[in-house]
Design a protein around this motif. Structure first.
Motif, PDB file in Angstrom:
ATOM      1  N   LEU A 196       0.817  -1.213   0.000  1.00  0.00           N
ATOM      2  CA  LEU A 196       0.000   0.000   0.000  1.00  0.00           C
ATOM      3  C   LEU A 196       0.853   1.266   0.000  1.00  0.00           C
ATOM      4  O   LEU A 196       0.340   2.346  -0.312  1.00  0.00           O
ATOM      5  N   ALA A 197       2.130   1.157   0.323  1.00  0.00           N
ATOM      6  CA  ALA A 197       3.014   2.326   0.269  1.00  0.00           C
ATOM      7  C   ALA A 197       3.069   2.923  -1.132  1.00  0.00           C
ATOM      8  O   ALA A 197       3.378   4.103  -1.292  1.00  0.00           O
TER       9      ALA A 197
ATOM     10  N   GLY B 295      -1.774   6.996  -5.377  1.00  0.00           N
ATOM     11  CA  GLY B 295      -2.462   7.498  -6.569  1.00  0.00           C
ATOM     12  C   GLY B 295      -3.634   6.643  -7.007  1.00  0.00           C
ATOM     13  O   GLY B 295      -4.274   6.953  -8.017  1.00  0.00           O
ATOM     14  N   GLN B 296      -3.935   5.599  -6.248  1.00  0.00           N
ATOM     15  CA  GLN B 296      -4.990   4.668  -6.639  1.00  0.00           C
ATOM     16  C   GLN B 296      -6.282   4.960  -5.869  1.00  0.00           C
ATOM     17  O   GLN B 296      -6.259   5.234  -4.674  1.00  0.00           O
TER      18      GLN B 296
ATOM     19  N   TYR C 135      -1.708   5.614   7.328  1.00  0.00           N
ATOM     20  CA  TYR C 135      -0.926   4.396   7.117  1.00  0.00           C
ATOM     21  C   TYR C 135      -0.015   4.558   5.904  1.00  0.00           C
ATOM     22  O   TYR C 135       1.178   4.240   5.960  1.00  0.00           O
ATOM     23  N   ASN C 136      -0.566   5.059   4.794  1.00  0.00           N
ATOM     24  CA  ASN C 136       0.250   5.257   3.593  1.00  0.00           C
ATOM     25  C   ASN C 136       1.376   6.245   3.826  1.00  0.00           C
ATOM     26  O   ASN C 136       2.490   6.064   3.337  1.00  0.00           O
ATOM     27  N   ALA C 137       1.085   7.318   4.550  1.00  0.00           N
ATOM     28  CA  ALA C 137       2.119   8.314   4.814  1.00  0.00           C
ATOM     29  C   ALA C 137       3.311   7.682   5.521  1.00  0.00           C
ATOM     30  O   ALA C 137       4.472   7.931   5.170  1.00  0.00           O
ATOM     31  N   ALA C 138       3.019   6.830   6.515  1.00  0.00           N
ATOM     32  CA  ALA C 138       4.094   6.195   7.273  1.00  0.00           C
ATOM     33  C   ALA C 138       4.833   5.152   6.448  1.00  0.00           C
ATOM     34  O   ALA C 138       6.073   5.086   6.458  1.00  0.00           O
TER      35      ALA C 138
ATOM     36  N   THR D 113       8.661   4.919   5.073  1.00  0.00           N
ATOM     37  CA  THR D 113       9.521   3.780   5.404  1.00  0.00           C
ATOM     38  C   THR D 113      10.250   3.263   4.177  1.00  0.00           C
ATOM     39  O   THR D 113      11.444   2.946   4.220  1.00  0.00           O
ATOM     40  N   VAL D 114       9.540   3.177   3.059  1.00  0.00           N
ATOM     41  CA  VAL D 114      10.180   2.741   1.815  1.00  0.00           C
ATOM     42  C   VAL D 114      11.267   3.725   1.408  1.00  0.00           C
ATOM     43  O   VAL D 114      12.398   3.336   1.079  1.00  0.00           O
ATOM     44  N   ALA D 115      10.952   5.019   1.429  1.00  0.00           N
ATOM     45  CA  ALA D 115      11.935   6.033   1.048  1.00  0.00           C
ATOM     46  C   ALA D 115      13.136   6.011   1.992  1.00  0.00           C
ATOM     47  O   ALA D 115      14.293   6.145   1.559  1.00  0.00           O
ATOM     48  N   PHE D 116      12.867   5.848   3.277  1.00  0.00           N
ATOM     49  CA  PHE D 116      13.944   5.802   4.263  1.00  0.00           C
ATOM     50  C   PHE D 116      14.906   4.647   3.984  1.00  0.00           C
ATOM     51  O   PHE D 116      16.133   4.830   3.942  1.00  0.00           O
TER      52      PHE D 116
END
Length: 266
Positions: free
Chosen positions: A138-139, A143-144, A155-158, A162-165
């Motif tokens: 879901l990260a 855009g969906q 949840y998506n914001a976090a 996390t992925v970017a981090f």
């Protein structure tokens, strides 16, 4: 043969417990979760398999719990950190209690960063270590507008953070022996988010943990357990990012902003 010390958060059930069971032949553990009774039961199971186990009950959604776990990591002996604790908190933003926002962002995003920061000095000194963070497919869903997806703004914001981090940290640590990985599963058959994963097509927790560990052996920084052609998908993703960065980094606004436009109607 020496055993690796692994600290696993969210270890009382689901993906966290699956990691522990898969690693029991090679690792000793610090198990972290809110539910001490379940942690104790898993600890007994792992000890029977030959592992040494330390149980650390803590809620990573609050300051005291996060401090307790970062202090444990500061001892410098953990060589495998698996940050798995999380909570969906699925609800439209207008319906989320203001006090819940900090807890959800801390648990789903900030905690994994703080734990990585606490673990890194010991890993760098030892010249070995691995940091795995469980995020979510879901990260990539901001855009969906699929109505079958849960309401997920916080949840998506976090998880996107996390992925970017993790991706950025991997570049930062490229010249060190430390490995990092972010795991982005789709729907998983666990108790997470009130049983959201209770559908026939959900992946098992063991499938997610097994794919993650195999992905580490393959050198994957991003692991999407259900994605068959991950290389092609990630190459397209990187190309889109590069196009945005290169195309948008200009000294003047784009041409569409240079023409008169009608005033918005009331």
């Amino acid at each position: 043969m020496s055993r690796t010390l692994a600290l696993i958060t969210g270890a009382s059930s689901g993906i966290g417990a699956a990691y522990a069971r898969l690693l029991a032949a090679d690792c000793d553990f610090v198990l972290v979760a809110r539910r001490a009774d379940r942690l104790s039961a898993l600890a007994d199971e792992l000890r029977a398999a030959g592992a040494a186990v330390e149980v650390l009950p803590a809620d990573l959604g609050n300051h005291d719990g996060l401090t307790a776990v970062t202090k444990r990591l500061a001892a410098g002996d953990v060589r495998l950190l698996i940050s798995n604790a999380g909570d969906g908190g699925y609800a439209p933003l207008a319906e989320v209690a203001p006090e819940e926002i900090d807890r959800l962002l801390t648990l789903n995003g900030v905690a994994s960063i703080q734990l990585a920061r606490a673990a890194l000095p010991g890993m760098l000194t030892a010249g070995e270590g691995t940091i795995v963070t469980v995020a979510s497919l879901l990260a990539f869903s901001a855009g969906q507008s699929n109505p079958h997806m849960p309401p997920r703004t916080i949840y998506n914001a976090a998880k996107a953070a996390t992925v970017a981090f993790t991706r950025t940290l991997a570049h930062e640590l490229a010249d060190t022996p430390i490995r990092t990985q972010v795991v982005c599963p789709g729907i998983v058959a666990t108790e997470f988010a009130g049983g959201y994963g209770n559908i026939p097509s959900a992946m098992t927790a063991e499938g997610v943990a097994g794919a993650s560990l195999a992905g580490l052996r393959l050198g994957e920084t991003i692991c999407v357990p259900g994605l068959e052609d991950q290389t092609a998908a990630l190459e397209a993703f990187l190309a889109a990012e590069a196009a945005l960065l290169a195309g948008g980094n200009r000294p003047t606004p784009a041409a569409r902003y240079s023409h008169p436009h009608p005033q918005p109607t009331r």
